[in-house]
Design a protein around this motif. Structure first.
Motif, PDB file in Angstrom:
ATOM      1  N   VAL A   1       0.838  -1.206   0.000  1.00 44.12           N
ATOM      2  CA  VAL A   1       0.000   0.000   0.000  1.00 44.12           C
ATOM      3  C   VAL A   1       0.867   1.249   0.000  1.00 44.12           C
ATOM      4  CG1 VAL A   1      -1.655   1.327   1.364  1.00 44.12           C
ATOM      5  CG2 VAL A   1      -1.940  -1.126   1.113  1.00 44.12           C
TER       6      VAL A   1
ATOM      7  N   ILE B   1      -7.713   7.925  -0.790  1.00 46.97           N
ATOM      8  CA  ILE B   1      -7.285   6.600  -0.324  1.00 46.97           C
ATOM      9  C   ILE B   1      -6.367   6.745   0.888  1.00 46.97           C
ATOM     10  CG2 ILE B   1      -6.081   4.471  -0.934  1.00 46.97           C
ATOM     11  CD1 ILE B   1      -7.024   4.792  -3.743  1.00 46.97           C
TER      12      ILE B   1
ATOM     13  N   PHE C   1      -6.445   9.115   3.003  1.00 42.35           N
ATOM     14  CA  PHE C   1      -7.337   9.491   4.100  1.00 42.35           C
ATOM     15  C   PHE C   1      -8.055   8.264   4.650  1.00 42.35           C
ATOM     16  CE2 PHE C   1     -11.631  11.037   5.397  1.00 42.35           C
ATOM     17  CZ  PHE C   1     -11.228  11.680   6.540  1.00 42.35           C
ATOM     18  N   MET C   2      -8.527   7.385   3.754  1.00 40.78           N
ATOM     19  CA  MET C   2      -9.269   6.210   4.197  1.00 40.78           C
ATOM     20  C   MET C   2      -8.387   5.247   4.970  1.00 40.78           C
ATOM     21  SD  MET C   2     -12.014   5.999   1.156  1.00 40.78           S
ATOM     22  CE  MET C   2     -11.595   4.528   0.411  1.00 40.78           C
ATOM     23  N   VAL C   3      -7.151   5.073   4.505  1.00 41.38           N
ATOM     24  CA  VAL C   3      -6.244   4.180   5.229  1.00 41.38           C
ATOM     25  C   VAL C   3      -5.955   4.751   6.620  1.00 41.38           C
ATOM     26  CG1 VAL C   3      -3.920   3.210   5.264  1.00 41.38           C
ATOM     27  CG2 VAL C   3      -5.221   3.185   3.156  1.00 41.38           C
ATOM     28  N   GLU C   4      -5.812   6.094   6.698  1.00 42.44           N
ATOM     29  CA  GLU C   4      -5.597   6.722   8.004  1.00 42.44           C
ATOM     30  C   GLU C   4      -6.799   6.489   8.919  1.00 42.44           C
ATOM     31  OE1 GLU C   4      -4.698  10.850   7.584  1.00 42.44           O
ATOM     32  OE2 GLU C   4      -2.821  10.394   6.544  1.00 42.44           O
ATOM     33  N   LEU C   5      -7.972   6.513   8.316  1.00 38.75           N
ATOM     34  CA  LEU C   5      -9.201   6.323   9.088  1.00 38.75           C
ATOM     35  C   LEU C   5      -9.242   4.934   9.720  1.00 38.75           C
ATOM     36  CD1 LEU C   5     -11.443   8.360   9.454  1.00 38.75           C
ATOM     37  CD2 LEU C   5     -12.782   7.072   7.796  1.00 38.75           C
ATOM     38  N   LEU C   6      -8.693   3.952   8.998  1.00 38.87           N
ATOM     39  CA  LEU C   6      -8.620   2.580   9.522  1.00 38.87           C
ATOM     40  C   LEU C   6      -7.975   2.581  10.900  1.00 38.87           C
ATOM     41  CD1 LEU C   6      -7.326   0.066   6.842  1.00 38.87           C
ATOM     42  CD2 LEU C   6      -9.265  -0.238   8.325  1.00 38.87           C
ATOM     43  N   ALA C   7      -6.944   3.427  11.062  1.00 40.90           N
ATOM     44  CA  ALA C   7      -6.200   3.451  12.318  1.00 40.90           C
ATOM     45  C   ALA C   7      -7.011   4.107  13.425  1.00 40.90           C
ATOM     46  CB  ALA C   7      -4.890   4.208  12.131  1.00 40.90           C
TER      47      ALA C   7
ATOM     48  N   LEU D   1      -1.978  -2.416   9.987  1.00 41.52           N
ATOM     49  CA  LEU D   1      -1.668  -2.124   8.590  1.00 41.52           C
ATOM     50  C   LEU D   1      -1.516  -0.622   8.311  1.00 41.52           C
ATOM     51  CD1 LEU D   1      -3.043  -4.115   5.706  1.00 41.52           C
ATOM     52  CD2 LEU D   1      -3.130  -1.661   5.494  1.00 41.52           C
TER      53      LEU D   1
END
Lengths: 318, 291
Positions: A103, A120, A122-128, A185
């Motif tokens: 990623v 994207i 932003f979305m991966v950061e949101l996962l955290a 991740l």
């Protein structure tokens, strides 16, 4: 600013002594609070250590290598939980490192136009940022039912391999490992991406100029240059995985002995042990839980300090 | 140049798409796309299930009613919602002033000193301490000394958890204030205290606020530190010195309960927590973009 005393005699560049005193006091005050943050860390270690003392004196290092956790008999050993912590964290790294670095590459190189890439990221950061307990809830009602057929299939076809030697019980170590992988991740992706973005553009251009393909550039130039940063990120993620509590507690099964080495079986971690028992504990049990907390603290401390040093060295080099 | 890499040997820069090197590159590009998809699937799955399962139960009345007794339907999580506001409020009172003052030292007076370097190192290490260990620490310091689980104990645990985040975001925000501001203030004869409190800090307030909002939203979703500090209360708490319910603890308890009515509340509570994080993240994005 001149005080009236100054003005009465002659213009002076010197401040009155009271003004200087207040100003110095302010600087000292901020320094004291800054030192306070550091002292807090030492206090946590000290307090958990002192409260663990009765258990440390009673069980010594045997605590680390025995797996009996008996509240009735006041005999405690945390091998099951230490084993569970290490196995789930390892499993999580195994799954999250390749995907996370993938990623990071995807989001640092020009695969996508910025307008698509930014959301994207932003979305991966949101996962955290999604709370651990929400992952746990999702794990109980969605992930475990989805994983079950895979677990049965693995056990039926690869049951001769020790790590698949039991039929899945529903909750278990593998579910905890997968949830942890999802949760760490974003950390790996974000820090690896920072490391990759920080690689000087000249290196990339030089590699392309020599006729290297995009992925030759990535494997032979970019990844080696960003290596220490990526390793630092992975270490931070490992620290997070070892200390992660709620999601793991909700999907691991929480048994108090090692039933089998199969990852399909149930287990527990140091963090889940604390989550389950602390509220109702008393006497030597509290001390033993504090001992377990101390071990977890030291484990994550070592990992985090190493990560911190690696990341620092890498950022200084650039 | 007779390399098979390029389509018309010797001329042009177009790669031959069938050469092994180019093929490898194309395959790896596909792998990278798959990695990104794999990373986004869990996010999509979690948000999808939380919205689908939580939305139907999320009516205004759930914010005012008590949780149903085991086996009964209806009810809400009013007490847990208020409890979360209280514990997070207490933690904000403790950690925000402390964090900002410490950050002032790091960015204004201690820059490039050994002390500041050590403090920021220890701050980073503190942010890596597992939240459950912080819970154990708060239990030892507050619960054992006061003899009861309480909102204050929970707030203390969350404050310790938030402190490193606040120090770091505040220090970054202060460092981003242009040096000209400081030079101008000093040039007009301001003391260091006046410069900091009247010029630099106000200029950094928007960025500091954003960081604090994010930290507070995170803290509201943290469960491990409140497990055995705030503990849980099925009813309205009447004082800050008694066990109090929080949203995150309620989700944990009700997720593992066998009763569908409670499980539904767990989903609705999760939706509230996720919305909280989502809204603060989007808002902070917008604030940062505007600058």
């Amino acid at each position: 600013m001149a005080t009236s005393a100054d003005r009465s005699s002659r213009m002076s560049w010197r401040r009155s002594s009271s003004s200087r005193l207040i100003d110095n006091g302010f600087v000292w005050l901020t320094a004291a609070f800054a030192i306070g943050v550091g002292v807090l860390l030492l206090t946590i270690a000290g307090r958990v250590g002192t409260d663990a003392l009765p258990a440390i004196q009673k069980f010594g290092l045997e605590f680390l290598v025995t797996s009996r956790w008996s509240v009735q008999d006041d005999i405690f050993g945390a091998l099951t939980q230490i084993y569970g912590t290490l196995v789930t964290s390892f499993l999580a790294l195994l799954l999250a490192v390749p995907v996370g670095v993938g990623v990071a590459l995807f989001l640092s190189e020009d695969f996508l136009p910025p307008r698509v890439k930014q959301p994207i990221v932003f979305m991966v950061e949101l996962l955290a940022a999604i709370p651990s307990v929400v992952y746990g809830l999702w794990g109980i009602f969605v992930l475990i039912p989805v994983l079950r057929p895979f677990g049965i299939w693995l056990n039926a076809n690869f049951g001769w391999i020790p790590i698949f030697s039991t039929p899945p019980a529903g909750p278990g170590i593998y579910a905890a490992g997968i949830i942890l992988a999802i949760m760490i991740l974003p950390i790996i992706a974000a820090i690896s991406r920072d490391a990759l973005v920080a690689v000087p553009g000249e290196l990339r251009q030089a590699a392309y100029g020599l006729g290297a393909t995009r992925w030759e550039t990535i494997f032979k130039v970019l990844l080696p240059a960003a290596f220490s940063g990526i390793v630092g990120g992975i270490m931070l993620a490992l620290g997070r995985a070892m200390g992660e509590t709620m999601a793991v507690t909700m999907v691991i099964g929480n048994v108090d002995s090692i039933r089998s080495f199969s990852i399909l079986s149930q287990g527990s971690t140091v963090a889940s042990l604390l989550a389950n028992q602390f509220a109702e504990a008393s006497g030597l049990q509290v001390a033993s839980l504090m001992y377990a907390a101390l071990i977890l603290f030291l484990l994550t401390l070592v990992v985090n300090v190493l990560a911190e040093i690696i990341v620092r060295r890498f950022s200084m080099k650039l | 140049m007779t390399s098979p890499e390029f389509v018309s040997a010797g001329r042009g820069l177009k790669r031959n798409p069938k050469s092994p090197r180019t093929l490898f590159s194309s395959v790896m590009t596909v792998v990278a796309f798959i990695c990104a998809a794999l990373a986004l699937i869990p996010l999509a799955a979690v948000t999808f299930y939380v919205v689908v399962n939580g939305a139907s139960r999320l009516t205004p009345s759930v914010f005012f009613e008590l949780p149903p007794a085991p086996g009964l339907a209806g009810g809400g999580f009013g007490n847990a919602f208020v409890g979360t506001l209280l514990t997070v409020g207490i933690s904000a009172l403790m950690s925000i002033p402390f964090g900002i003052i410490a950050a002032i030292y790091l960015s204004e007076f201690g820059r490039d000193t050994k002390l500041a370097e050590w403090v920021s190192f220890l701050t980073n290490v503190l942010s890596g301490v597992p939240s459950i260990v912080i819970g154990a620490f708060a239990y030892a310091v507050v619960v054992l000394n006061t003899g009861t689980f309480s909102a204050v104990a929970g707030g203390f645990a969350l404050a310790v958890l938030m402190l490193p985040t606040i120090v770091r975001t505040a220090a970054e925000a202060l460092e981003a204030v242009p040096n000209e501001y400081r030079q101008a203030a000093i040039g007009l004869g301001s003391t260091r205290m006046q410069t900091t409190l009247q010029i630099v800090l106000p200029a950094a307030i928007p960025a500091i606020t954003t960081g604090i909002m994010l930290a507070l939203a995170r803290a509201a979703g943290e469960t491990a530190p409140v497990l055995f500090t705030a503990s849980f209360n099925r009813f309205w708490a009447t004082s800050l010195w008694e066990p109090i319910a929080t949203m995150s603890r309620l989700v944990f308890d009700f997720a593992t309960s066998p009763f569908p009515a409670q499980q539904q509340l767990a989903w609705a509570g999760s939706l509230v927590l996720v919305l909280l994080v989502l809204i603060t993240s989007v808002l902070s994005r917008m604030v940062i973009k505007r600058r």
